[in-house]
Design an enzyme around this catalytic site. Structure first.
Site, PDB file in Angstrom:
ATOM      1  N   TRP A  59       8.031 -32.555  96.254  1.00 15.12           N
ATOM      2  CA  TRP A  59       7.827 -32.837  94.825  1.00 15.12           C
ATOM      3  C   TRP A  59       8.494 -31.801  93.924  1.00 15.12           C
ATOM      4  CZ3 TRP A  59       5.516 -36.308  91.511  1.00 15.12           C
ATOM      5  CH2 TRP A  59       5.284 -35.857  90.215  1.00 15.12           C
ATOM      6  N   MET A  60       9.150 -32.267  92.868  1.00 13.91           N
ATOM      7  CA  MET A  60       9.513 -31.363  91.766  1.00 13.91           C
ATOM      8  C   MET A  60       9.181 -32.022  90.439  1.00 13.91           C
ATOM      9  SD  MET A  60      13.529 -31.407  90.717  1.00 13.91           S
ATOM     10  CE  MET A  60      13.099 -31.361  88.970  1.00 13.91           C
ATOM     11  N   ASN A  61       8.826 -31.179  89.447  1.00 11.97           N
ATOM     12  CA  ASN A  61       8.810 -31.684  88.072  1.00 11.97           C
ATOM     13  C   ASN A  61       9.585 -30.741  87.165  1.00 11.97           C
ATOM     14  OD1 ASN A  61       5.903 -30.688  88.775  1.00 11.97           O
ATOM     15  ND2 ASN A  61       5.828 -30.572  86.572  1.00 11.97           N
ATOM     16  N   ASP A  62       8.998 -30.171  86.164  1.00  7.93           N
ATOM     17  CA  ASP A  62       9.751 -29.516  85.081  1.00  7.93           C
ATOM     18  C   ASP A  62      10.834 -28.520  85.520  1.00  7.93           C
ATOM     19  OD1 ASP A  62       7.414 -30.596  84.149  1.00  7.93           O
ATOM     20  OD2 ASP A  62       6.747 -28.819  83.109  1.00  7.93           O
ATOM     21  N   SER A 123       4.658 -24.120  84.280  1.00  9.07           N
ATOM     22  CA  SER A 123       5.978 -23.948  83.662  1.00  9.07           C
ATOM     23  C   SER A 123       6.100 -22.702  82.792  1.00  9.07           C
ATOM     24  CB  SER A 123       6.327 -25.189  82.845  1.00  9.07           C
ATOM     25  OG  SER A 123       6.596 -26.227  83.739  1.00  9.07           O
ATOM     26  N   GLU A 244       3.802 -29.871  75.154  1.00  7.71           N
ATOM     27  CA  GLU A 244       4.113 -29.105  76.363  1.00  7.71           C
ATOM     28  C   GLU A 244       5.544 -28.570  76.260  1.00  7.71           C
ATOM     29  OE1 GLU A 244       1.561 -31.164  79.834  1.00  7.71           O
ATOM     30  OE2 GLU A 244       3.237 -32.384  79.208  1.00  7.71           O
TER      31      GLU A 244
HETATM   32  C1  FRU Z   1       4.799 -30.796  81.993  1.00  6.51           C
HETATM   33  C2  FRU Z   1       3.668 -29.979  82.622  1.00  6.51           C
HETATM   34  C3  FRU Z   1       3.540 -28.628  81.951  1.00  6.51           C
HETATM   35  C4  FRU Z   1       2.886 -27.819  83.022  1.00  6.51           C
HETATM   36  C5  FRU Z   1       3.558 -28.350  84.262  1.00  6.51           C
HETATM   37  C6  FRU Z   1       2.703 -28.305  85.492  1.00  6.51           C
HETATM   38  O1  FRU Z   1       5.277 -31.776  82.864  1.00  6.51           O
HETATM   39  O2  FRU Z   1       2.457 -30.693  82.541  1.00  6.51           O
HETATM   40  O3  FRU Z   1       2.824 -28.654  80.737  1.00  6.51           O
HETATM   41  O4  FRU Z   1       3.094 -26.454  82.878  1.00  6.51           O
HETATM   42  O5  FRU Z   1       3.940 -29.679  83.975  1.00  6.51           O
HETATM   43  O6  FRU Z   1       3.436 -28.672  86.628  1.00  6.51           O
END
Ligand code: FRU
Length: 514
Positions: A59-62, A123, A244
């Site tokens: 998994w990856m997000n921000d 993040s 965010e």
């Molecule tokens: C945005 C978020 C940030 C948080 C991070 C957690 O996608 O919800 O606000 O720091 O992802 O993974």
């Protein structure tokens, strides 16, 4: 836990469920990379992008703390090394000499058991403090701000013993969140913006000041949302109750604030006077709902480059089964267009990926007809199309089409409704994926041609229209022959002046090494 729209919900239980203890300093090799069968599976997955940056698996997000340092671009990102689901957030790390080809570097941050980030390193950003690379990020739960430094050129990171450096929101403030620090320097002081909001009132950004990155004083709100922006569907943007990932920076003679509103990435351009940001113009950095949590950096050429998380458009179960989820967008160079609007375009470095090229001029396209170009196929393409929309209702491209049209996706500019759209009703025969149109307002000036630039990379579509609108989307065609490309003209008269198509080269095997 990701809700239907793909945004992280803030339940402690979710993140607590799968806490793992990792060696200090984050200098570990991810075990999964020793797993050759997983590598093979990922390499053979037709939905997995091949020239976008993404982790080796999972998994990856921000995007976090993108920074140019000693001749290299560094990208960190929210990463779960335990699987393709959002728990136990770490900071993954990759480096690139050219914005395009990446090498995976050791995980930068992992939760420290018993520490203020025990439930996740969320993040944040990266700065260089007197020559020392420093990460400022959010520890959870509760949400607090922490520091980590690197003395070995970003290979390992030591967390500050006095963490957290900001332990709570200002007294008496009941916020909807307190996270995602953005730090910059003015003269001999540091400034820190933290994403936040107040229920029923709107999003806001808290501003702090420090001499040393450790001792922070709260100043005031850098900016806050207006009540009328709270309603969903509000034109041009609804900005919600929580902002965010704030990103604040100068752009030409203006300042820009980018926030992610748990719905969209919203940019504001305006003035920064006496440490208050006053927005003058607002818009969406992307017209779809697949692009989120954008963050920017500058490089040695002085460019301002924006990155975003491209979230998935299929079920949690499908993501876990695939073994990967989340993709980093292509970089977007930001400038101010004449007239004061935000211009966004991929930097020229992307052209290094170009392989075989085909060009067509003045292609005859009959309104309403379904015809694919002969000999032009692919799911890893860059396409430039220039249309004179004339009196047509809509013009655009059909991509990822089977020869019989049973699977197909349209990327169109609808002249009559003034919309740029990715139409996904027939993108996939699979039932387990998002469908329906994504897009938003886009208009051309009189006599302006539509210049559509589209990047296809397996399940990712990134479209740029006239360098001022971006539209990111996800599609998951199920048939191996969903590779056809065609032009669309809907009723009325229009002209496709020119069409250029390049095959783009994959950036692996670099992508698969640690
Ligand atoms: C945005 C978020 C940030 C948080 C991070 C957690 O996608 O919800 O606000 O720091 O992802 O993974």
């Amino acid at each position: 836990m990701v809700n239907r729209r793909g945004f992280l919900t803030l339940s402690a239980a979710t993140l607590l469920g799968r806490r793992i203890a990792l060696p200090r300093g984050g200098n570990m090799r991810a075990d999964h990379m020793k797993n050759e069968s997983l590598q093979k599976k990922l390499a053979a997955d037709p939905q997995r992008p091949r020239y976008h940056l993404m982790p080796p698996a999972n998994w990856m997000n921000d995007p976090n703390g993108p920074i140019f340092w000693k001749g290299q671009y560094h990208m960190f990102y929210q990463y779960n090394p335990n699987g393709a689901f959002p728990e136990s957030m770490h900071w993954g790390h990759a480096g690139s000499p050219d914005l395009v080809h990446w090498k995976h570097l050791p995980i930068a941050l992992a939760p420290t058991p018993g520490g203020p980030d025990k439930d996740g390193c969320w993040s944040g950003c990266a700065v260089v403090d007197r020559g020392v690379p420093t990460l400022i990020y959010t520890g959870v739960f509760p949400q607090v701000q922490c520091l980590a430094r690197s003395e070995d050129d970003m290979m390992t990171w030591r967390k500050f013993a006095g963490n957290p450096v900001v332990a709570a929101p200002p007294e008496g403030m009941e916020t909807t969140g307190f996270r995602d620090p953005c730090v910059w320097r003015e003269a001999d002081e540091w400034f820190l913006a933290i994403g936040s909001g107040i229920k029923g009132q709107g999003g806001m950004v808290l501003l702090y000041r420090s001499k040393d990155l450790v001792q922070w004083d709260y100043l005031h709100l850098l900016c806050k949302g207006r009540k009328e922006e709270l309603l969903p569907g509000n034109d041009p943007v609804s900005t919600g109750e929580m902002w965010e990932c704030p990103d604040f920076f100068p752009l030409a003679d203006k300042h820009a604030l980018i926030v992610s509103t748990q719905g969209a990435v919203v940019f504001s351009l305006g003035s920064y006077v006496n440490r208050y940001f006053r927005p003058e113009l607002q818009g969406k950095a992307d017209l779809g709902d697949s692009y989120y949590a954008a963050r920017s950096m500058t490089d040695e050429k002085g460019r301002r480059i924006l990155w975003g998380w491209i979230r998935e458009g299929r079920s949690d179960a499908a993501q876990r089964a695939a073994g990967w989820a989340g993709v980093m967008s292509l970089p977007r160079a930001l400038t101010l267009a004449p007239g004061g609007m935000l211009a966004m375009a991929p930097p020229s470095e992307i052209e290094a990926l170009r392989g075989k090229h085909q060009r067509f001029e003045n292609l005859p396209v009959l309104p309403g007809s379904f015809s694919l170009l002969k000999g032009v196929r692919g799911d890893g393409l860059e396409i430039h199309a220039e249309f004179e929309p004339g009196t047509s209702e809509a013009v655009g491209l059909m991509v990822r089409s089977t020869p019989d049209g049973k699977e197909q996706t349209s990327i169109t500019y609808n002249r009559t409704s003034g919309q740029l759209l990715v139409e996904r009703e027939h993108s996939s025969l699979s039932l387990d994926v998002d469908r329906g149109s994504q897009g938003g307002p886009f208009t051309l000036a009189e006599n302006e041609t539509l210049k559509l630039r589209v990047f296809l990379d397996a399940s990712v579509i990134e479209a740029f229209a006239n360098d001022r609108a971006c539209l990111t989307s996800r599609i998951y065609p199920s048939r191996p022959d969903s590779l056809g490309l065609g032009a669309i003209i809907r009723s009325g008269k229009a002209r496709l002046k020119a069409l250029d198509v390049w095959e783009l080269r994959p950036i692996s095997p670099d992508r698969l090494t640690t």
